[in-house]
Design a protein around this motif. Sequence first.
Motif, PDB file in Angstrom:
ATOM      1  N   UNK A 204       0.845  -1.193   0.000  1.00 10.02           N
ATOM      2  CA  UNK A 204       0.000   0.000   0.000  1.00 10.02           C
ATOM      3  C   UNK A 204       0.876   1.237   0.000  1.00 10.02           C
ATOM      4  N   UNK A 205       0.330   2.330  -0.530  1.00 10.09           N
ATOM      5  CA  UNK A 205       1.037   3.608  -0.441  1.00 10.09           C
ATOM      6  C   UNK A 205       0.023   4.696  -0.103  1.00 10.09           C
ATOM      7  N   UNK A 206       0.487   5.679   0.667  1.00  6.00           N
ATOM      8  CA  UNK A 206      -0.344   6.849   0.947  1.00  6.00           C
ATOM      9  C   UNK A 206       0.446   8.070   0.512  1.00  6.00           C
ATOM     10  N   UNK A 207      -0.213   8.941  -0.245  1.00  5.09           N
ATOM     11  CA  UNK A 207       0.441  10.177  -0.671  1.00  5.09           C
ATOM     12  C   UNK A 207      -0.184  11.340   0.071  1.00  5.09           C
ATOM     13  N   UNK A 208       0.608  12.404   0.258  1.00  2.00           N
ATOM     14  CA  UNK A 208       0.052  13.606   0.861  1.00  2.00           C
ATOM     15  C   UNK A 208       0.672  14.818   0.185  1.00  2.00           C
ATOM     16  N   UNK A 209      -0.156  15.841  -0.069  1.00  4.86           N
ATOM     17  CA  UNK A 209       0.378  17.066  -0.688  1.00  4.86           C
ATOM     18  C   UNK A 209      -0.477  18.255  -0.242  1.00  4.86           C
ATOM     19  N   UNK A 210       0.148  19.416  -0.181  1.00  2.34           N
ATOM     20  CA  UNK A 210      -0.635  20.605   0.181  1.00  2.34           C
ATOM     21  C   UNK A 210      -1.409  21.138  -1.026  1.00  2.34           C
ATOM     22  N   UNK A 211      -1.079  20.648  -2.202  1.00  2.00           N
ATOM     23  CA  UNK A 211      -1.669  21.168  -3.419  1.00  2.00           C
ATOM     24  C   UNK A 211      -2.817  20.255  -3.879  1.00  2.00           C
ATOM     25  N   UNK A 212      -4.031  20.830  -3.963  1.00  2.00           N
ATOM     26  CA  UNK A 212      -5.200  20.013  -4.345  1.00  2.00           C
ATOM     27  C   UNK A 212      -5.058  19.408  -5.740  1.00  2.00           C
ATOM     28  N   UNK A 213      -4.428  20.187  -6.641  1.00  2.00           N
ATOM     29  CA  UNK A 213      -4.192  19.681  -8.005  1.00  2.00           C
ATOM     30  C   UNK A 213      -3.406  18.387  -7.979  1.00  2.00           C
ATOM     31  N   UNK A 226      -3.143   1.107 -13.300  1.00  6.24           N
ATOM     32  CA  UNK A 226      -4.020   0.086 -12.690  1.00  6.24           C
ATOM     33  C   UNK A 226      -3.883   0.016 -11.186  1.00  6.24           C
ATOM     34  N   UNK A 227      -3.681   1.160 -10.570  1.00  3.16           N
ATOM     35  CA  UNK A 227      -3.588   1.211  -9.111  1.00  3.16           C
ATOM     36  C   UNK A 227      -4.790   2.031  -8.629  1.00  3.16           C
ATOM     37  N   UNK A 228      -5.543   1.456  -7.700  1.00  2.00           N
ATOM     38  CA  UNK A 228      -6.785   2.120  -7.285  1.00  2.00           C
ATOM     39  C   UNK A 228      -6.813   2.301  -5.770  1.00  2.00           C
ATOM     40  N   UNK A 229      -7.976   2.776  -5.273  1.00  2.00           N
ATOM     41  CA  UNK A 229      -8.045   3.210  -3.866  1.00  2.00           C
ATOM     42  C   UNK A 229      -7.769   2.107  -2.851  1.00  2.00           C
ATOM     43  N   UNK A 230      -7.932   0.849  -3.248  1.00  2.00           N
ATOM     44  CA  UNK A 230      -7.663  -0.224  -2.283  1.00  2.00           C
ATOM     45  C   UNK A 230      -6.174  -0.270  -1.905  1.00  2.00           C
ATOM     46  N   UNK A 231      -5.302   0.293  -2.810  1.00  2.00           N
ATOM     47  CA  UNK A 231      -3.864   0.247  -2.509  1.00  2.00           C
ATOM     48  C   UNK A 231      -3.246   1.632  -2.342  1.00  2.00           C
ATOM     49  N   UNK A 232      -3.951   2.654  -2.806  1.00  2.00           N
ATOM     50  CA  UNK A 232      -3.339   3.990  -2.808  1.00  2.00           C
ATOM     51  C   UNK A 232      -4.335   5.032  -2.304  1.00  2.00           C
ATOM     52  N   UNK A 233      -4.004   5.680  -1.181  1.00  2.00           N
ATOM     53  CA  UNK A 233      -4.857   6.777  -0.709  1.00  2.00           C
ATOM     54  C   UNK A 233      -4.057   8.075  -0.800  1.00  2.00           C
ATOM     55  N   UNK A 234      -4.761   9.163  -1.080  1.00  2.00           N
ATOM     56  CA  UNK A 234      -4.082  10.457  -1.180  1.00  2.00           C
ATOM     57  C   UNK A 234      -4.794  11.460  -0.285  1.00  2.00           C
ATOM     58  N   UNK A 235      -4.011  12.215   0.488  1.00  2.00           N
ATOM     59  CA  UNK A 235      -4.568  13.212   1.402  1.00  2.00           C
ATOM     60  C   UNK A 235      -4.068  14.600   1.006  1.00  2.00           C
ATOM     61  N   UNK A 236      -4.917  15.603   1.271  1.00  2.00           N
ATOM     62  CA  UNK A 236      -4.495  16.976   0.996  1.00  2.00           C
ATOM     63  C   UNK A 236      -4.328  17.706   2.323  1.00  2.00           C
TER      64      UNK A 236
END
Length: 324
Positions: A204-213, A226-236
């Motif tokens: 799994x990977x989680x990304x975070x960025x201050x930029x909404x874009x 082919x990577x979807x929400x079950x393996x990758x979450x992104x937070x702003x």
Amino acid sequence: MNWTEVTIYTTTNGIEIINGALINLGINDAVIEDASVFEDFLHNDTLNWDYYDEDLANMKSCESCIKVYLADNNQGKHLFKEIEKFVESLKEEYKDIDFGRLDIETQILNDEDWANNWKQYFKPFTVSDKIIIKPTWEEFNEPDEDKIILEIDPGMSFGTGQHHTTRLCIEQMIKYMEKDMEVLDMGCGSGILSIASLLLGAKKAAGIDIDENAVKTAKENAALNNIFEDRFSVYCGDVTEDEDLQRKIGFNRYDMIAVNIIAQIIMGMSPTFPKFLKKGGLIIASGVIKKYVDDVVKDFELLGFRILEINDSEEWVSITAELR
Ligand SMILES: C[S@@+](CC[C@H](N)C(=O)[O-])C[C@H]1O[C@@H](n2cnc3c(N)ncnc32)[C@H](O)[C@@H]1O
């Protein structure tokens, strides 16, 4: 919104110093056209000219330049004044360096021009003989089946993989990634580091960025691979200040943190690193210019990290460390 493309004409020697000064202003995605690279290409018989013909024809003048893109707002105008100021001071400050003519040209671009302008510089390339970073709009004649292909369209977010800092990070990920690791990608931009980690075997990977874009682009790029929400979450958000966000990301959970931002921001966030990592977890920090390496190393050691490796590419350095 309109954007201003600012072009600073200089020499190969001037590029690193000007890029360092831009980074100190918080501009870390300048496009560099280095005339010496053009000279090298001209003398490289093994080059696949299909990729490079048009771009190099545009660089015939053999003059180097750096381009940055500033938003047409007060912040952009302020940055432009700061750029003019430091460019003017360069010849005084570095008397031994030939900076060339140091002229600054500007051109107004609309959103669409800006979004497409840099694409001419982005071509497929391989990292550590393992991952091919491929822009979505390029086609391969003969894809190499032994290599992992990472499809990417960074949109307006940083992270084509071509930048030294991103490449340094991916090289270390290739070296240290183990199957089923969980990875936290702080300052994920286009999502390139998260995607690389998942293609290399992370669970799994989680990304975070201050930029909404960036958050939107990272999700789109993940889907291209082919990577979807079950393996990758992104937070702003800004993880340094927001404890709710820290809780959502999860404590003592990650085997690896990848962070490719400038030294000052990394050191601002660094107290959160030991919170997110498991004991023995790794941090790969890139985006550090040489003069700040000692500061970052000291900061990491005080937080309980053991430095494993320090690598560099031109003016840029990555630091790999393990939480004791
Ligand atoms: C140099 S880019 C790196 C992008 C990508 N990870 C890569 O390696 O190519 C840095 C990213 O960090 C983000 N950033 C800057 N300060 C941040 C902060 N305090 N918290 C989270 N993200 C931040 C920027 O918006 C930008 O997308």
